[in-house]
Design an enzyme around this catalytic site. Structure first.
Site, PDB file in Angstrom:
ATOM      1  N   SER A 546       0.911  -1.161  -0.001  1.00 62.35           N
ATOM      2  CA  SER A 546       0.030   0.115  -0.160  1.00 62.35           C
ATOM      3  C   SER A 546       0.877   1.185   0.073  1.00 62.35           C
ATOM      4  O   SER A 546       1.646   1.594  -0.713  1.00 62.35           O
ATOM      5  CB  SER A 546      -0.855  -0.065   1.046  1.00 62.35           C
ATOM      6  OG  SER A 546      -1.893   0.873   0.804  1.00 62.35           O
ATOM      7  N   ASP A 632     -10.133  -3.483  -5.346  1.00 64.91           N
ATOM      8  CA  ASP A 632      -9.442  -2.670  -4.265  1.00 64.91           C
ATOM      9  C   ASP A 632      -9.980  -1.103  -4.359  1.00 64.91           C
ATOM     10  O   ASP A 632      -9.981  -0.386  -5.145  1.00 64.91           O
ATOM     11  CB  ASP A 632      -8.119  -2.694  -4.292  1.00 64.91           C
ATOM     12  CG  ASP A 632      -7.283  -2.033  -3.355  1.00 64.91           C
ATOM     13  OD1 ASP A 632      -7.793  -1.312  -2.503  1.00 64.91           O
ATOM     14  OD2 ASP A 632      -5.991  -2.267  -3.104  1.00 64.91           O
ATOM     15  N   HIS A 667      -8.132  -4.868  -1.246  1.00 68.13           N
ATOM     16  CA  HIS A 667      -6.808  -4.236  -0.656  1.00 68.13           C
ATOM     17  C   HIS A 667      -6.248  -5.432   0.101  1.00 68.13           C
ATOM     18  O   HIS A 667      -4.896  -5.449   0.022  1.00 68.13           O
ATOM     19  CB  HIS A 667      -7.192  -3.079   0.064  1.00 68.13           C
ATOM     20  CG  HIS A 667      -6.031  -2.108   0.363  1.00 68.13           C
ATOM     21  ND1 HIS A 667      -5.251  -1.698  -0.745  1.00 68.13           N
ATOM     22  CD2 HIS A 667      -5.348  -2.116   1.385  1.00 68.13           C
ATOM     23  CE1 HIS A 667      -4.465  -1.189  -0.142  1.00 68.13           C
ATOM     24  NE2 HIS A 667      -4.247  -1.234   1.052  1.00 68.13           N
TER      25      HIS A 667
END
Length: 696
Positions: A546, A632, A667
Site C-alpha cells: 500500500s 480494491d 486491498h
C-alpha cells in the site's frame, strides 16, 4: 512459452501548473473495457509461468506453515455480562468461528460461523460484529468481493434465526442503543467515504431509517462507536489532521447528538467516559498529546483540564477507562508502553446523572508495566467490561509469539493466559537486535532485526518498510516468517519517518514536503545493514504494501542498484495522478497526508520528484513481484498494472517484473487463511529464489 504482456500505449497528456506529463497507460483505468480484464488475466498467466519452477518450493513452504500452526485452536475467552466470548478455528476451514459460553458453565453457542457466511463466495470480509447489550441480538455485516461495501444483518442469538432487517450497502461498524431497539451505522458516498450516519429501528424497512448526521466536508470520514461504560454513543468525524466528536446517551437514541469540541485545523482528539467526566486525548497543547478531562454535562474545550500534561517525545496514543483505574497507551523511546493510574474517591458505578454530585477523582501513582526484552510490542487487548480489576494485554516481540496476559490492576500481578502455539520449532534459536542507521540529514533511524542463531554472517536479508499516516510497524512475531529465518534469511524492519515509532515529530518529518525523508531513511537503513556486514546488495530483498508499496517504488527508482529483489503489494505507485484526481476514493482526505498538488505548485513538484510511476528510469531494475486487487477501493488495480507496464518498457535489464492481480478480492488480498498462506508462500519462494541465485 508466454512472453511478458505488453499493453497497447495510448498516450494521454496531463497538464498542471504549466507542466506537461504523458501517461501512455491511462486507458487501463477503464475496468469495463474487456481489453483491461484480458490484460490482467494475461499478466496472471505470465506470472504463474515465470514462477512454475518454484512449484515445489511453494508447496514445501505451505506445508511448513501448516506444520507450525495449531489449526484447530481457540483464543482466550473475554467476559461480557453473563457470557464469555471467544474466537476459534478448525482445521481445514478458512475462516474464524465466533462463539460464546455462559459464565457459569454450559454449552457453546455459535455467534457467527464465517465459513458458512462465506459459502459460495471467492472472498469474504467481516465489517460489523456487534452483540446487543443483553446479549440477545447480533448485528453483523459482510463483504463478498473485497469492495469494503457491506450488507448488514441482524441475528437472534436465542433462536439462531435472522431477522428480516437487511441494510445495504454500509460502511464498517454498527452500534446498538441501550434498549436494543435501534442500530446506528454509516453509508458511503461516491468516493467510498463514510459520510452519513443513520438510525435504524428494528423491524422497519431501510427506507424508513433516519439520517442523524451528514458530513459534507470530503476530508472527513465518519464512524460510530460507544464508550466502554456503555452509557454513551460516539459519532466521530476524522480528517488526517483534525477531528470532531458528537456524543449521545445510549439510552436516548432519538435524542440530539452534541458536539464535544468544534473542529479546528490541526487539532485532534479522542474520547472515553468515566463516571461524571469524559477523558480526552488531544494535541491542543502539544504535538505528542495530553490527557484532559471535562464534566459530562459541560464538556466544551474551555472546561478541559489536564490530567497528564504534554511531554515532548512521549506520544500519548489512547486512554482506557475502568471503574477504578486508567490505562494509558503511549510511545516512548521507540517502543509501545502501558501506564496504569489508580483512581480513588469516586463511585463511578452510580449513574452520573444523579442529583447528588460525585466526588472528584483522585489520581494515584502512575506506573509503567515493565518487560524483560529490549524490543517488544504491547497493547491493550480485548477488555469488554468496565467494572473490573483485570486488564487484558497482548504482548509480542520478534522472537516471542503473541501472548495474552491478564494483569491485576491492584497488584500488577500477571497471569499468562495463552501464548500463540508454535509447533515443531525451537524458539530459543532465534535472536533479535536493534540497530540505528544515519539518514542523510543526520537523523538516527531505528532498525529491528531477527535471525536464527546459525545464520552465516552476511547472508540474505529481507527489509520491510511502510512510513506513512503515523502508522508504526512495531516488532511482532510471525510464524510464517520462520521459513525464511530457517533458510538463513534475516528479517528487518526499517522504522522510517512518516510512521509514528518515535512520536508525532517522526510522522511530521515524513509527510507532505518532507515525504522524501521516508525514502532516504529506508535507503540509509539498507546501506547501514550492508556496511555493518548483515547482508550484501546481492542478498538484499525489500518489501512493502500500500503506502509501503509507494516506498518500495520510490527507492527502486532512486537506488535500483542497491537491491536484489523487491515485493510491492497493492502499491500506491501512481501517486501523483491519483492525488490530482478528487473523484477517486480517499483522494481529498489524502491531501492532509501528501499535500494538495492541485493548489500548491511546490507540493506538485515534490510529488512529481518521487512518484514511482512518473520516475521509472531507463536503467537496470532488480527482480520485482507486484500484487493488485481488482476490487480494491484504496489502491486502484490500475496503479500497479500501469507501473509494471512502464517498468517493462523502460528498464534496460534485470527483472523479471511480475504482476499478480486478485480478480475477486480487494486491498487485503485473499481472505481465507489457507489462501493467504499460499499467497505468502509464493512471495517467500520468489524472494528465496532471487537471493539464492544472486548471492550464490
Amino acid at each position: 512459452m508466454l512472453s511478458a504482456p505488453r499493453p497497447e500505449q495510448r498516450p494521454t497528456v496531463h497538464r498542471h501548473h504549466g507542466d506537461e506529463r504523458v501517461d501512455e497507460y491511462a486507458w487501463l483505468r477503464d475496468r469495463e473495457n474487456p481489453a483491461v480484464r484480458a490484460h490482467l488475466e494475461a499478466e496472471n498467466a505470465y506470472t504463474e509461468q515465470m514462477l512454475a519452477h518454484l512449484g515445489g518450493l511453494r508447496e514445501e513452504l505451505f506445508a511448513e506453515y501448516r506444520s507450525r500452526i495449531k489449526e484447530t485452536d481457540e483464543d482466550v475467552p473475554a467476559k461480557d455480562g453473563a457470557w464469555e466470548y471467544y474466537t476459534r478455528t478448525e482445521e481445514g476451514l478458512q475462516y474464524a468461528i465466533f462463539a460464546r459460553r455462559p459464565i457459569g458453565g454450559g454449552d457453546e453457542e455459535i455467534v457467527l460461523d464465517c465459513n458458512k457466511e462465506a459459502e459460495g463466495s471467492e472472498y469474504f470480509g467481516l465489517g460489523a460484529l456487534s452483540v446487543s447489550p443483553t446479549g440477545n441480538l447480533l448485528a453483523y455485516s459482510t463483504d463478498t468481493n473485497g469492495s469494503e461495501e457491506f450488507e448488514l444483518r441482524i441475528k437472534d442469538l436465542r433462536t439462531g434465526e435472522l431477522l428480516p432487517d437487511v441494510i445495504k450497502p454500509t460502511g464498517y461498524g454498527a452500534v446498538w442503543s441501550a434498549d436494543e431497539r435501534y442500530l446506528f451505522y454509516t453509508t458511503l458516498d461516491h468516493a467510498h467515504r463514510p459520510w452519513k450516519v443513520w438510525r435504524h429501528r428494528l423491524g422497519t424497512a431501510q427506507s424508513e431509517d433516519v439520517c442523524v448526521y451528514t458530513e459534507e466536508d470530503e476530508a472527513f470520514y465518519l464512524g460510530v462507536g460507544r464508550t466502554r461504560s456503555r452509557q454513551w454513543l460516539v459519532l466521530s468525524a476524522h480528517a488526517a489532521e483534525s477531528s470532531e466528536l458528537r456524543v449521545l446517551r445510549a439510552d436516548d437514541p432519538e435524542g440530539t447528538w452534541q458536539v464535544v469540541a468544534p473542529r479546528r485545523p490541526g487539532i485532534e482528539y479522542t474520547l472515553e467516559h468515566h463516571g461524571d467526566r469524559f477523558l480526552i486525548v488531544t494535541n491542543d497543547e502539544g504535538p505528542d498529546f495530553r490527557l484532559a478531562q471535562a464534566p459530562v454535562d459541560d464538556f466544551g474545550p474551555e472546561r478541559w483540564t489536564t490530567v497528564i500534561p504534554h511531554q515532548p517525545g512521549v506520544r500519548i496514543a489512547a486512554v482506557d477507562a475502568f471503574a477504578d483505574h486508567l490505562v494509558v497507551s503511549l510511545r516512548a523511546d521507540g517502543r509501545t508502553e502501558l501506564d496504569i493510574i489508580d483512581l480513588q474517591g469516586q463511585d463511578v458505578r452510580r449513574d452520573a446523572r444523579l442529583s447528588v454530585p460525585l466526588e472528584p477523582v483522585t489520581l494515584g501513582p502512575r506506573r509503567r508495566l515493565r518487560f524483560d526484552e529490549p524490543i517488544y510490542t504491547v497493547h491493550v487487548g480485548v477488555n469488554r467490561e468496565f467494572d473490573t480489576h483485570v486488564l487484558r494485554i497482548e504482548y509480542t516481540s520478534l522472537t516471542t509469539p503473541n501472548s495474552t496476559i491478564d494483569v491485576d490492576l491492584r497488584t500488577d500481578e500477571r497471569t499468562l493466559r495463552k501464548q500463540q502455539p508454535v509447533l515443531n520449532v525451537d524458539l530459543s534459536r532465534y535472536r533479535s537486535a536493534r540497530e540505528w542507521a544515519t539518514a542523510p540529514d543526520g537523523t538516527k533511524v531505528p532498525i529491528s532485526l531477527v535471525w536464527r542463531d546459525d545464520r552465516p554472517a552476511g547472508g540474505p536479508l529481507l527489509l520491510y518498510g511502510y512510513g506513512s499516516y503515523e502508522h508504526s510497524i512495531d516488532p511482532y512475531f510471525s510464524t510464517l516468517r520462520l521459513s525464511l529465518l530457517d533458510r538463513g534469511v534475516a528479517f528487518a524492519i526499517a522504522h522510517v519517518r512518516g510512521g509514528g515509532e518515535l512520536g508525532r515529530a517522526w510522522y511530521e518529518h515524513g509527510k507532505k514536503k518532507e515525504k522524501t525523508n521516508t525514502f532516504t531513511d529506508f535507503i540509509a537503513c539498507a546501506e547501514h545493514l550492508i556496511a555493518q556486514g548483515w547482508t550484501t546488495k546481492d542478498g538484499l530483498a525489500i518489501r512493502g504494501g500500500s503506502a509501503g508499496g509507494l516506498l518500495i517504488g520510490a527507492v527502486l527508482n532512486m537506488r535500483p542498484d542497491l537491491f536484489a529483489a523487491a515485493v510491492a503489494e497493492v502499491p500506491f505507485v501512481d501517486t501523483l495522478n491519483t492525488i490530482l484526481d478528487p473523484s477517486l476514493p480517499l483522494t481529498v482526505r489524502e491531501w492532509d497526508e501528501w499535500g494538495n498538488p492541485l493548489e500548491d505548485p511546490d507540493i506538485y513538484e515534490v510529488m512529481k520528484s518521487y512518484a514511482p510511476y512518473d520516475n521509472v528510469a531507463t536503467c537496470r531494475y532488480p527482480a520485482i513481484y507486484v500484487t493488485a486487487g481488482l476490487n480494491d477501493p484504496r489502491v486502484s488495480y490500475w496503479e500497479p498494472a500501469k507501473w509494471v507496464a512502464r517498468l517493462r518498457d523502460r528498464m534496460t535489464g534485470g527483472g523479471p517484473v511480475l504482476l499478480k492481480t486478485e480478480l475477486g478480492a480487494g486491498h487485503g488480498g485473499p481472505s481465507g487463511r489457507y489462501d493467504s498462506w499460499r499467497d505468502e508462500a509464493t512471495i517467500q519462494a520468489f524472494v528465496l529464489d532471487v537471493v539464492r541465485r544472486k548471492s550464490a
